[in-house]
Design a protein around this motif. Structure first.
Motif, PDB file in Angstrom:
ATOM      1  N   TRP A 244       0.854  -1.191   0.000  1.00 28.89           N
ATOM      2  CA  TRP A 244       0.000   0.000   0.000  1.00 28.89           C
ATOM      3  C   TRP A 244       0.885   1.234   0.000  1.00 28.89           C
ATOM      4  N   GLU A 245       0.673   2.114  -0.984  1.00 24.16           N
ATOM      5  CA  GLU A 245       1.445   3.353  -1.084  1.00 24.16           C
ATOM      6  C   GLU A 245       0.495   4.510  -1.388  1.00 24.16           C
ATOM      7  N   PRO A 246       0.184   5.352  -0.375  1.00 27.88           N
ATOM      8  CA  PRO A 246      -0.743   6.465  -0.609  1.00 27.88           C
ATOM      9  C   PRO A 246      -0.069   7.747  -1.093  1.00 27.88           C
ATOM     10  N   GLY A 247       1.253   7.743  -1.189  1.00 31.29           N
ATOM     11  CA  GLY A 247       1.965   8.993  -1.467  1.00 31.29           C
ATOM     12  C   GLY A 247       2.672   9.042  -2.799  1.00 31.29           C
ATOM     13  N   LEU A 248       2.143   8.365  -3.814  1.00 32.49           N
ATOM     14  CA  LEU A 248       2.763   8.414  -5.143  1.00 32.49           C
ATOM     15  C   LEU A 248       2.564   9.793  -5.769  1.00 32.49           C
ATOM     16  N   VAL A 249       3.636  10.382  -6.280  1.00 30.48           N
ATOM     17  CA  VAL A 249       3.566  11.705  -6.916  1.00 30.48           C
ATOM     18  C   VAL A 249       4.381  11.663  -8.200  1.00 30.48           C
ATOM     19  N   THR A 250       3.812  12.163  -9.281  1.00 29.82           N
ATOM     20  CA  THR A 250       4.568  12.286 -10.524  1.00 29.82           C
ATOM     21  C   THR A 250       5.198  13.671 -10.608  1.00 29.82           C
ATOM     22  N   ASP A 251       6.365  13.761 -11.236  1.00 30.56           N
ATOM     23  CA  ASP A 251       7.077  15.035 -11.351  1.00 30.56           C
ATOM     24  C   ASP A 251       6.529  15.840 -12.532  1.00 30.56           C
ATOM     25  N   LYS A 252       7.218  16.922 -12.864  1.00 25.94           N
ATOM     26  CA  LYS A 252       6.728  17.826 -13.917  1.00 25.94           C
ATOM     27  C   LYS A 252       6.681  17.147 -15.283  1.00 25.94           C
ATOM     28  N   ASP A 253       7.444  16.064 -15.427  1.00 22.62           N
ATOM     29  CA  ASP A 253       7.422  15.309 -16.679  1.00 22.62           C
ATOM     30  C   ASP A 253       6.446  14.136 -16.629  1.00 22.62           C
ATOM     31  N   GLY A 254       5.703  14.020 -15.522  1.00 21.99           N
ATOM     32  CA  GLY A 254       4.712  12.965 -15.391  1.00 21.99           C
ATOM     33  C   GLY A 254       5.273  11.626 -14.973  1.00 21.99           C
ATOM     34  N   HIS A 255       6.503  11.591 -14.459  1.00 20.37           N
ATOM     35  CA  HIS A 255       7.163  10.325 -14.169  1.00 20.37           C
ATOM     36  C   HIS A 255       7.195  10.023 -12.675  1.00 20.37           C
ATOM     37  N   SER A 256       7.067   8.731 -12.363  1.00 14.30           N
ATOM     38  CA  SER A 256       7.260   8.233 -11.004  1.00 14.30           C
ATOM     39  C   SER A 256       7.633   6.759 -11.090  1.00 14.30           C
ATOM     40  N   ALA A 257       8.302   6.270 -10.067  1.00 14.38           N
ATOM     41  CA  ALA A 257       8.707   4.866 -10.023  1.00 14.38           C
ATOM     42  C   ALA A 257       8.406   4.308  -8.648  1.00 14.38           C
ATOM     43  N   VAL A 258       8.037   3.035  -8.588  1.00 14.41           N
ATOM     44  CA  VAL A 258       7.704   2.400  -7.321  1.00 14.41           C
ATOM     45  C   VAL A 258       8.068   0.925  -7.412  1.00 14.41           C
ATOM     46  N   SER A 259       8.361   0.319  -6.271  1.00 12.90           N
ATOM     47  CA  SER A 259       8.692  -1.099  -6.248  1.00 12.90           C
ATOM     48  C   SER A 259       8.170  -1.735  -4.974  1.00 12.90           C
ATOM     49  N   PHE A 260       7.967  -3.048  -5.028  1.00 10.75           N
ATOM     50  CA  PHE A 260       7.518  -3.800  -3.860  1.00 10.75           C
ATOM     51  C   PHE A 260       7.956  -5.249  -4.025  1.00 10.75           C
ATOM     52  N   TYR A 261       7.799  -6.035  -2.963  1.00 13.95           N
ATOM     53  CA  TYR A 261       8.148  -7.446  -2.997  1.00 13.95           C
ATOM     54  C   TYR A 261       6.880  -8.303  -3.016  1.00 13.95           C
ATOM     55  N   THR A 262       6.931  -9.378  -3.795  1.00 12.98           N
ATOM     56  CA  THR A 262       5.886 -10.379  -3.667  1.00 12.98           C
ATOM     57  C   THR A 262       6.106 -11.138  -2.360  1.00 12.98           C
ATOM     58  N   THR A 263       5.091 -11.823  -1.904  1.00 16.28           N
ATOM     59  CA  THR A 263       5.200 -12.573  -0.653  1.00 16.28           C
ATOM     60  C   THR A 263       5.085 -14.070  -0.946  1.00 16.28           C
ATOM     61  N   ASP A 264       4.885 -14.848   0.088  1.00 18.54           N
ATOM     62  CA  ASP A 264       4.714 -16.287  -0.089  1.00 18.54           C
ATOM     63  C   ASP A 264       3.315 -16.639  -0.591  1.00 18.54           C
ATOM     64  N   GLU A 265       2.461 -15.628  -0.703  1.00 21.17           N
ATOM     65  CA  GLU A 265       1.103 -15.829  -1.210  1.00 21.17           C
ATOM     66  C   GLU A 265       1.166 -16.066  -2.718  1.00 21.17           C
ATOM     67  N   LEU A 266       0.733 -17.243  -3.151  1.00 23.53           N
ATOM     68  CA  LEU A 266       0.749 -17.573  -4.570  1.00 23.53           C
ATOM     69  C   LEU A 266      -0.566 -17.177  -5.231  1.00 23.53           C
ATOM     70  N   GLY A 267      -0.509 -17.028  -6.547  1.00 12.95           N
ATOM     71  CA  GLY A 267      -1.714 -16.694  -7.287  1.00 12.95           C
ATOM     72  C   GLY A 267      -1.589 -15.367  -8.007  1.00 12.95           C
ATOM     73  N   VAL A 268      -2.732 -14.775  -8.336  1.00  6.99           N
ATOM     74  CA  VAL A 268      -2.779 -13.519  -9.085  1.00  6.99           C
ATOM     75  C   VAL A 268      -2.819 -12.337  -8.115  1.00  6.99           C
ATOM     76  N   TYR A 269      -1.985 -11.323  -8.389  1.00  4.13           N
ATOM     77  CA  TYR A 269      -2.000 -10.074  -7.629  1.00  4.13           C
ATOM     78  C   TYR A 269      -2.660  -8.989  -8.481  1.00  4.13           C
ATOM     79  N   ILE A 270      -3.500  -8.167  -7.843  1.00  2.00           N
ATOM     80  CA  ILE A 270      -4.113  -7.018  -8.519  1.00  2.00           C
ATOM     81  C   ILE A 270      -3.382  -5.754  -8.092  1.00  2.00           C
TER      82      ILE A 270
END
Length: 805
Positions: free
Chosen positions: A757-783
């Motif tokens: 969960w990330e509530p603070g995503l902000v794009t810069d003046k060029d409209g760009h942003s980057a984010v990353s996270f880890y998958t867990t031991d939970e298998l299946g489809v992530y939304i």
């Protein structure tokens, strides 16, 4: 480029001359626009949207959200309010939790802890600002969530079959084709597929209709004056019913074609020659903000009005027809799709399949290359799909909420269904829902009379402590010295001020949180303390029945049923040999010691009441006087605990102020008029989480109190209280398998179905942003669900699926 014709000015009117305009008509239109401009300037509308991390939870989970506070149909981030409220409301519409949050540039974030004491069922999350309380609460943000149960389980189709008929423009008009919307329900909020036919008095069939799975359909007829018509309906299960259509009337009729891509076409029909020559004003607006207007005289019985879609915002607008005296003649709601109001959002992801505990990198680009600036604010959730309730996977989103469900007063079922993909059949079905919205006669009465509604709730720009200093007789004390002392939970140490000529004071721009406690001391201009301090309090918003009633039936658990059964046995026992005495009427009236009580249930509505005549004794403090005298209450070191919840002290409320329980030790029993004990759920539910461990309500003596002994007065010039401060939002802890595998695995288990969960995503003046996270031991489809908006109010939403195996 996004259409900005009406985005940087409060009013832009496109005059489409198709009638013979007169000076009088021009004057009427000018006056109308002047009043509408004044209305929208003084009474701007706010909306709140909460992006929840998901819609289905288990007991013990955390609920995370990001708040977007916007204004107008263009969804600009609001500068009206700097404070907002978020609430969790229970299965019986009781307040479970309420938090107060700061709003920065129209944005905020928060969370709820779904404690293990919550019963499984369908709950409701509600959000609003204090300013929004001046208007219909149906404009509040509201979302159903499931806690420990399925939103799709136990769906019941049992109920009273019903059919509602809604004629376009609100009436059937003779001699022209009339569209009529049909809504078939098995019970409120649950539609059903039905088939029907329209017949006249001779049972001749004039039209047929059927409803879709959401219970809405339509038919068209050309009614004749003074004739009557009926709808004969075949419901699911075979039941047949007969419904009479509204009477055929003589009035203006507004027919709208909302199927074209580039424009909306409306046809205004005047049914009789007597109406010809009438000066007419046609405006397309939303709550007074005008997007398009036409003026003139009606020279023919039928007139076409063409409104280009690019002149309208994305969402609901109203086409209103008024005479020269601003009386409403006809009205029709429209839903407009404007693709240019959607913010382009591209998300690049390395691959579609990942292993457990693998890092996922996303690259985000918002806006168009032609945009001057591409700043935007977004929130992102990653959820394990197999842990979600299937009924909540396609739930409401920022599109359906801000452009549809929060913009109208009717509960449109499955609003997200209608705002998805722009499919033609869904657009037509949504247009039928627009027919079910009645005329807003009250709004136009306000405009015609030029009398704006009174403002009860001011927009909150900051936290403040304010009030009034009076003498014993109630007269205000000007130039009184007022000092506020923070005793807990606030960085402010001591502040002082002076009352104005009306005896009022205010401490502004102070920051404090929920656990803050203050002492306010007042002295008159000569330093004497024989004054009273009355602190201002904003009353809490009441909870009401669900705006969109759930189709889920949640049964009582067996323990509750057993309790009810035992109570019924106590109320009546056929084997009881007792003798029933005749009723005796007592006419003497005992003084009510709770008449000034702040009890939200009402004065005296408590499980136990101790009046002042039972407190007048030699004990030095109130906690000592009450020991052993309150049923189901145990004192430990002077702190009251309910036997129903021994792990947490009871909430103490003194004259409406929420106090720490140890404040009992400093209360003089001689100053107390009554003590009310609230322990059962029927009395504590209204207090939400504050009442979860019971409540003690202390009412001190006033000037009109009839004391049985003691001095009968409160501590002069001194008030201790716990104001409602900001909630300190928690931070979502993301598992980081690059550091410690064991710690990360523990964190992932605690997060439940929400992977990230990330509530603070902000794009810069060029409209760009980057984010990353880890998958867990939970298998299946992530939304992966990303929502947000830019500075121009363009809304964005993106949903991506990855597989973990």
């Amino acid at each position: 480029m996004y259409f900005i014709m009406n985005r940087f000015c409060s009013l832009l009117v496109v005059i489409f001359v198709m009638w013979s305009a007169t000076a009088k008509a021009q004057d009427g239109m000018d006056e109308l626009l002047k009043r509408l401009t004044s209305y929208t300037r003084d009474l701007p509308q706010e909306r709140v949207y909460l992006h929840l991390d998901r819609d289905s939870y288990n007991v013990g989970d955390n609920l995370w959200f990001k708040a977007y506070v916007t204004t107008s149909n263009y969804n600009f981030l609001s500068a009206i309010s700097k404070v907002m409220y978020a609430e969790l409301i229970g299965t019986q519409d009781e307040l479970v939790s309420s938090i107060r949050l700061p709003v920065f540039s129209g944005l905020s974030m928060g969370d709820f802890s779904l404690g293990d004491t919550l019963k499984p069922g369908i709950y409701k999350v509600r959000a609003y600002t204090n300013w929004m309380r001046n208007f219909d609460e149906r404009y509040f943000f509201e979302r159903e969530i499931s806690i420990g149960s399925s939103m799709s389980e136990k769906k019941e189709k049992k109920g009273a079959n019903s059919l509602q008929l809604y004629a376009e423009s609100g009436l059937l008009t003779s001699g022209i084709a009339n569209k009529v919307a049909v809504v078939a329900n098995v019970k409120p909020g649950i539609g059903q597929v039905v088939h029907g036919r329209i017949v006249d008095a001779d049972d001749h069939e004039l039209a047929t209709f059927e409803t879709g799975e959401r219970g809405i359909g339509s038919f068209s007829i050309i009614p004749e004056a003074e004739e009557r018509y009926w709808a004969i309906v075949q419901f699911e299960g075979g039941e047949e019913k007969r419904y009479e259509l509204p009477e055929v009337e003589d009035g203006f009729h507004l027919t709208v074609n909302n199927d074209l891509d580039s424009m909306v076409i409306a046809q205004l029909h005047a049914p009789t020659a007597a109406k010809l020559g009438t000066p007419i004003n046609v405006v397309v607006h939303y709550q007074g903000q005008v997007y398009y207007a036409v003026k003139g005289k009606l020279d023919t019985s039928e007139v076409l009005v063409r409104v280009p879609r690019r002149a309208l915002p994305w969402g609901v607008a109203t086409m209103s027809v008024l005479d020269q005296d601003l009386n409403l003649l006809s009205e029709r709601y429209i839903f407009n799709e404007n693709p240019l109001a959607e913010l382009p959002l591209e998300v690049t992801i390395g691959k579609k399949e990942y292993k457990p505990r693998e890092k996922v990198d996303l690259d985000i680009m918002a806006g168009l290359a032609s945009d001057t600036a591409r700043y935007g604010s977004f929130s992102m959730s990653v959820v394990a799909m197999n842990r979600l309730d299937s009924a909540a996977r396609d739930s409401a989103n920022i599109y359906s909420s801000l452009v549809l469900s929060e913009a109208v007063k009717i509960p449109i079922k499955d609003a997200a269904y209608y705002v998805a993909d722009g499919q033609q059949d869904r657009r037509q079905e949504l247009d039928l829902w627009m027919l079910t919205i009645g005329k807003d006669v009250g709004f136009w009465d306000t405009i015609r009379e030029n009398k704006k509604p009174a403002i009860t709730y001011r927009s909150e720009k900051q936290l403040q402590v304010s009030g009034l200093v009076t003498r014993k007789d109630g007269t205000p004390v000007p130039k009184a010295q007022v000092t506020i002392l923070s005793t807990r939970g606030s960085d402010a140490a001591v502040l002082d001020t002076v009352t104005n000529d009306s005896g009022r004071f205010s401490f502004d721009k102070i920051l404090f949180y929920e656990d803050a406690e203050f002492l306010v001391q007042a002295r008159d201009e000569k330093g004497r303390r024989n004054v009273e301090v009355q602190l201002d309090q904003v009353p809490s918003q009441k909870t009401t029945a669900k705006r969109n009633a759930s189709d889920v039936a949640v049964s009582l658990d067996s323990s509750v049923e057993d309790t009810v059964r035992r109570q019924q046995q106590l109320d009546y026992n056929p084997n009881d040999k007792s003798i029933l005495l005749q009723e005796v009427e007592v006419t003497a009236e005992r003084p009510n010691p709770t008449k000034h009580s702040s009890n939200l249930n009402g004065p005296g509505r408590a499980d136990q009441i101790i009046a002042d005549d039972n407190l007048f004794m030699t004990c030095p403090t109130l906690d000592i006087c009450l020991q052993g005298r309150l049923v189901g209450v145990i004192f430990q070191n002077g702190i009251p605990y309910s036997t129903r919840s021994m792990n947490r002290p009871m909430q103490l409320i003194v004259d409406g102020m929420y106090m720490d329980a140890n404040f009992l030790r400093v209360l003089n029993p001689n100053d107390v008029a009554s003590v009310e004990v609230l322990r059962t759920i029927g009395n504590t539910a209204i207090y939400g989480t504050f009442g979860s461990s019971g409540v003690l309500i202390i009412t001190t003596k006033r000037g009109d109190h009839e004391p049985t002994g003691g001095f009968g007065q409160r501590t002069a010039g001194l008030v201790s209280f716990s104001p409602r401060g900001y909630y300190a939002a928690r931070e979502f802890v993301m598992p980081n398998y690059a550091d410690s595998l064991s710690v990360a695995a523990t964190v992932a288990r605690q997060n439940g179905a929400t992977i990230y969960w990330e509530p603070g995503l902000v794009t810069d003046k060029d409209g760009h942003s980057a984010v990353s996270f880890y998958t867990t031991d939970e298998l299946g489809v992530y939304i992966i669900n990303i929502e947000g908006l830019d500075l121009e109010g363009r809304l964005a939403r993106k949903k991506i699926y990855i597989k973990v195996e």
